[in-house]
Design a protein around this motif. Structure first.
Motif, PDB file in Angstrom:
ATOM      1  N   UNK A   1       0.923  -1.232  -0.059  1.00 39.84           N
ATOM      2  CA  UNK A   1      -0.052   0.071  -0.153  1.00 39.84           C
ATOM      3  C   UNK A   1       0.867   1.413  -0.100  1.00 39.84           C
ATOM      4  N   UNK A   2       2.051   1.284   0.758  1.00 35.56           N
ATOM      5  CA  UNK A   2       2.784   2.227   0.701  1.00 35.56           C
ATOM      6  C   UNK A   2       3.551   2.535  -0.608  1.00 35.56           C
ATOM      7  N   UNK A   3       3.679   1.290  -1.360  1.00 40.49           N
ATOM      8  CA  UNK A   3       4.067   1.418  -2.728  1.00 40.49           C
ATOM      9  C   UNK A   3       3.192   1.979  -3.706  1.00 40.49           C
ATOM     10  N   UNK A   4       2.087   1.942  -3.376  1.00 40.13           N
ATOM     11  CA  UNK A   4       1.010   2.610  -4.201  1.00 40.13           C
ATOM     12  C   UNK A   4       1.146   4.118  -4.130  1.00 40.13           C
ATOM     13  N   UNK A   5       1.285   4.585  -2.972  1.00 39.95           N
ATOM     14  CA  UNK A   5       1.662   6.226  -2.834  1.00 39.95           C
ATOM     15  C   UNK A   5       2.851   6.377  -3.593  1.00 39.95           C
ATOM     16  N   UNK A   6       3.825   5.581  -3.512  1.00 38.13           N
ATOM     17  CA  UNK A   6       5.187   6.037  -4.013  1.00 38.13           C
ATOM     18  C   UNK A   6       5.202   6.083  -5.643  1.00 38.13           C
ATOM     19  N   UNK A   7       4.187   5.190  -6.159  1.00 40.32           N
ATOM     20  CA  UNK A   7       3.970   5.220  -7.516  1.00 40.32           C
ATOM     21  C   UNK A   7       3.137   6.571  -7.944  1.00 40.32           C
ATOM     22  N   UNK A   8       2.051   6.807  -7.069  1.00 37.05           N
ATOM     23  CA  UNK A   8       1.435   8.145  -7.313  1.00 37.05           C
ATOM     24  C   UNK A   8       2.339   9.281  -7.286  1.00 37.05           C
ATOM     25  N   UNK A   9       3.238   9.347  -6.227  1.00 40.52           N
ATOM     26  CA  UNK A   9       4.125  10.429  -6.168  1.00 40.52           C
ATOM     27  C   UNK A   9       5.200  10.846  -7.178  1.00 40.52           C
ATOM     28  N   UNK A  10       5.734   9.680  -7.500  1.00 39.20           N
ATOM     29  CA  UNK A  10       7.147   9.546  -8.398  1.00 39.20           C
ATOM     30  C   UNK A  10       7.008   8.878  -9.753  1.00 39.20           C
ATOM     31  N   UNK A  11       6.137   8.013  -9.689  1.00 39.25           N
ATOM     32  CA  UNK A  11       5.838   7.101 -11.041  1.00 39.25           C
ATOM     33  C   UNK A  11       6.073   5.802 -11.134  1.00 39.25           C
ATOM     34  N   UNK A  12       5.764   5.146 -12.029  1.00 38.38           N
ATOM     35  CA  UNK A  12       5.946   3.478 -12.027  1.00 38.38           C
ATOM     36  C   UNK A  12       7.214   3.094 -11.935  1.00 38.38           C
ATOM     37  N   UNK A  13       8.502   3.885 -12.199  1.00 38.47           N
ATOM     38  CA  UNK A  13       9.569   3.320 -12.012  1.00 38.47           C
ATOM     39  C   UNK A  13      10.034   2.592 -10.581  1.00 38.47           C
ATOM     40  N   UNK A  14       9.303   3.153  -9.517  1.00 38.10           N
ATOM     41  CA  UNK A  14       9.506   2.625  -8.259  1.00 38.10           C
ATOM     42  C   UNK A  14       8.932   1.158  -8.054  1.00 38.10           C
ATOM     43  N   UNK A  15       8.204   0.681  -9.112  1.00 41.48           N
ATOM     44  CA  UNK A  15       7.684  -0.872  -8.991  1.00 41.48           C
ATOM     45  C   UNK A  15       8.832  -1.699  -8.956  1.00 41.48           C
ATOM     46  N   UNK A  16       9.897  -1.524  -9.721  1.00 43.37           N
ATOM     47  CA  UNK A  16      10.861  -2.335  -9.599  1.00 43.37           C
ATOM     48  C   UNK A  16      11.469  -2.554  -8.413  1.00 43.37           C
ATOM     49  N   UNK A  17      11.794  -1.640  -7.707  1.00 41.47           N
ATOM     50  CA  UNK A  17      12.206  -1.531  -6.320  1.00 41.47           C
ATOM     51  C   UNK A  17      11.399  -2.260  -5.423  1.00 41.47           C
ATOM     52  N   UNK A  18      10.200  -2.011  -5.541  1.00 37.51           N
ATOM     53  CA  UNK A  18       8.879  -2.435  -4.573  1.00 37.51           C
ATOM     54  C   UNK A  18       8.963  -4.016  -4.943  1.00 37.51           C
ATOM     55  N   UNK A  19       9.012  -4.585  -6.189  1.00 40.64           N
ATOM     56  CA  UNK A  19       8.800  -6.091  -6.606  1.00 40.64           C
ATOM     57  C   UNK A  19       9.944  -6.713  -6.001  1.00 40.64           C
ATOM     58  N   UNK A  20      11.201  -6.237  -6.089  1.00 41.22           N
ATOM     59  CA  UNK A  20      12.226  -6.785  -5.367  1.00 41.22           C
ATOM     60  C   UNK A  20      12.335  -6.948  -4.065  1.00 41.22           C
ATOM     61  N   UNK A  21      11.748  -5.752  -3.513  1.00 44.55           N
ATOM     62  CA  UNK A  21      11.637  -5.776  -1.935  1.00 44.55           C
ATOM     63  C   UNK A  21      10.855  -6.876  -1.388  1.00 44.55           C
ATOM     64  N   UNK A  22       9.651  -7.019  -1.989  1.00 45.60           N
ATOM     65  CA  UNK A  22       8.580  -7.765  -1.570  1.00 45.60           C
ATOM     66  C   UNK A  22       9.049  -9.267  -1.782  1.00 45.60           C
ATOM     67  N   UNK A  23       9.534  -9.717  -2.912  1.00 48.52           N
ATOM     68  CA  UNK A  23      10.147 -10.886  -3.084  1.00 48.52           C
ATOM     69  C   UNK A  23      11.314 -11.299  -2.132  1.00 48.52           C
ATOM     70  N   UNK A  24      12.333 -10.278  -1.800  1.00 49.97           N
ATOM     71  CA  UNK A  24      13.345 -10.722  -0.823  1.00 49.97           C
ATOM     72  C   UNK A  24      12.774 -10.988   0.461  1.00 49.97           C
ATOM     73  N   UNK A  25      11.837 -10.199   1.016  1.00 51.55           N
ATOM     74  CA  UNK A  25      11.473 -10.416   2.400  1.00 51.55           C
ATOM     75  C   UNK A  25      10.230 -11.620   2.183  1.00 51.55           C
ATOM     76  N   UNK A  26       9.566 -11.619   1.323  1.00 51.00           N
ATOM     77  CA  UNK A  26       8.508 -12.866   1.319  1.00 51.00           C
ATOM     78  C   UNK A  26       8.874 -14.262   1.122  1.00 51.00           C
ATOM     79  N   UNK A  27      10.202 -14.349   0.189  1.00 49.10           N
ATOM     80  CA  UNK A  27      10.502 -15.602  -0.161  1.00 49.10           C
ATOM     81  C   UNK A  27      11.449 -16.193   0.783  1.00 49.10           C
ATOM     82  N   UNK A  28      12.248 -15.774   1.481  1.00 50.79           N
ATOM     83  CA  UNK A  28      13.145 -16.279   2.284  1.00 50.79           C
ATOM     84  C   UNK A  28      13.121 -17.432   2.853  1.00 50.79           C
TER      85      UNK A  28
END
Length: 308
Positions: free
Chosen positions: A110-137
């Motif tokens: 949900x925070x990531x959605x705010x970041x996309x609204x604020x700065x654009x879709x490019x932040x999605x790359x960082x978000x997906x890596x972060x979620x995968x890194x934390x969730x799939x350990x």
């Protein structure tokens, strides 16, 4: 020398808030550079910090869940390796820990959605890596068991988190952030290396394929010491090449922590108490080094520059 504090089993211990240096320091690095360059947004930055802490908390909770359901954490290992015994002892329920861990990922998204609204879709790359890194350990592909834990922490938390912080605030990538992140990235990785080394014999017995378990125990200790120690030559190189302000040399004060860590590690093969201290001493070094590095950066950019 101090010993590891006794465990008080419960949600507080399951979240392991003392491990949040792994999120706080990288976010502060990216935020400090963004602030100096005039990109700071004082309501977006706290959301970035919250998202980073939630990712770290999710990783802690899901690691506890994954190790339990895979039979790694048991009553037999409770005294020797498990620093999060909530599921083994029945204090917390597996479904509850899983749900809360996933909820942390959900709030981060949900925070990531705010970041996309604020700065654009490019932040999605960082978000997906972060979620995968934390969730799939230790859940799903469980890359921890395939010797990828140290590598993931280095890149996901050590490099991508400060770069992602800067990107959310500025919409661009900073080489200064990348280079400034390097010594801290090794120190964050060293914390997990200490964890793997502490649990070395139990992981070998349980068939857990961490990177450290593929080495000898002495080799694992050498890796731990190298990851902690290399941060300082990198910092020196960054200062000599004037990549970061000279005031960042404040982080050399943390050599005191490195000395104590090194002294402890050299006896960890024979002393169980010293083995338990591998992780908390690395925690302390990472906290002190990271905070001094960021403080030095801000002092160098403002106070010293202003005086000169």
């Amino acid at each position: 020398m101090e010993d590891v504090r006794p465990i008080r089993s419960g949600w507080y211990n399951a979240f392991r808030p003392w491990s949040l240096h792994g999120a706080v320091v990288p976010v502060l690095i990216g935020g400090a550079v963004a602030y100096h360059e005039g990109y700071m947004n004082w309501w977006i930055f706290p959301l970035i910090l919250l998202g980073g802490c939630l990712l770290q908390s999710a990783a802690n909770l899901l690691n506890t869940y994954g190790d339990f359901v895979k039979g790694i954490d048991t009553m037999d290992t409770l005294g020797s390796r498990s620093r999060s015994p909530e599921l083994v002892t029945g204090v917390l329920k597996p479904r509850s820990v899983l749900f809360v861990g996933l909820a942390c990922l959900g709030i981060t998204a949900l925070c990531g959605i705010v970041f996309i609204w604020y700065i654009g879709w490019g932040v999605l790359v960082f978000g997906l890596f972060g979620l995968a890194g934390a969730g799939l350990y230790t859940v799903g592909i469980s890359y921890k068991y395939h010797a990828m834990g140290l590598i993931s922490v280095f890149f996901m938390m050590g490099i991508l988190m400060p770069l992602g912080t800067y990107y959310v605030l500025s919409g661009s990538i900073s080489y200064e952030v990348l280079l400034m992140s390097l010594p801290n990235a090794f120190l964050i990785t060293a914390v997990l290396s200490g964890n793997e080394t502490r649990d070395y014999f139990d992981d070998k017995e349980a068939g857990v394929g961490t990177l450290s378990s593929h080495l000898s125990h002495k080799g694992s200790l050498r890796l731990y010491l190298a990851l902690n120690g290399i941060a300082f030559p990198i910092l020196l190189a960054l200062l000599l090449f004037q990549t970061i302000p000279w005031a960042c040399g404040l982080a050399f004060i943390a050599l005191i922590d490195l000395y104590l860590l090194d002294k402890n590690a050299r006896g960890a093969s024979e002393d169980e108490r010293k083995s338990r201290l591998l992780v908390p001493l690395s925690f302390r070094l990472n906290w002190h080094f990271g905070l001094l590095l960021v403080a030095g950066y801000l002092i160098g950019q403002y106070l010293i520059t202003g005086v000169i």
